[in-house]
Write a protein that holds these residues in place. Structure first.
Motif, PDB file in Angstrom:
ATOM      1  N   PRO A  42      11.732  -4.730  -3.586  1.00 48.56           N
ATOM      2  CA  PRO A  42      11.704  -4.645  -5.050  1.00 48.56           C
ATOM      3  C   PRO A  42      11.620  -3.215  -5.592  1.00 48.56           C
ATOM      4  O   PRO A  42      12.116  -2.941  -6.679  1.00 48.56           O
ATOM      5  N   ASN A  43      11.028  -2.298  -4.812  1.00 46.27           N
ATOM      6  CA  ASN A  43      10.928  -0.914  -5.291  1.00 46.27           C
ATOM      7  C   ASN A  43      12.178  -0.096  -4.957  1.00 46.27           C
ATOM      8  O   ASN A  43      12.229   1.100  -5.211  1.00 46.27           O
ATOM      9  N   GLY A  44      13.190  -0.742  -4.363  1.00 46.76           N
ATOM     10  CA  GLY A  44      14.436  -0.060  -4.042  1.00 46.76           C
ATOM     11  C   GLY A  44      14.488   0.498  -2.629  1.00 46.76           C
ATOM     12  O   GLY A  44      15.545   0.927  -2.174  1.00 46.76           O
ATOM     13  N   SER A  45      13.368   0.505  -1.919  1.00 44.17           N
ATOM     14  CA  SER A  45      13.348   0.984  -0.533  1.00 44.17           C
ATOM     15  C   SER A  45      14.148   0.040   0.360  1.00 44.17           C
ATOM     16  O   SER A  45      14.218  -1.161   0.095  1.00 44.17           O
TER      17      SER A  45
END
Length: 64
Positions: A42-45
């Motif tokens: 969800p944080n783009g990682s």
């Protein structure tokens, strides 16, 4: 739980360290669809499952 399920997914830096490549090389491969399949958090990682990493390596083995 199977070994592949319990193995911690690789981060991009972990993946690059294992192969001895730069992050820019990883992202270049990803843009060209040559990198292994990734999970986007969800944080783009990004994360790469260990079994996906092993499959990807096997697909690149030289049959000679």
């Amino acid at each position: 739980m199977s070994a592949s399920r319990s193995a911690k997914p690789l981060s991009v830096p972990d993946f690059c360290d294992e192969l001895g490549i730069s992050r820019s090389t990883f992202y270049d491969w990803r843009a060209k669809r040559r990198a292994p399949r990734c999970i986007t958090l969800p944080n783009g990682s990004l994360r790469i499952r260990r079994d996906e990493f092993e499959r990807w390596l096997t697909d690149r083995e030289d049959p000679a």
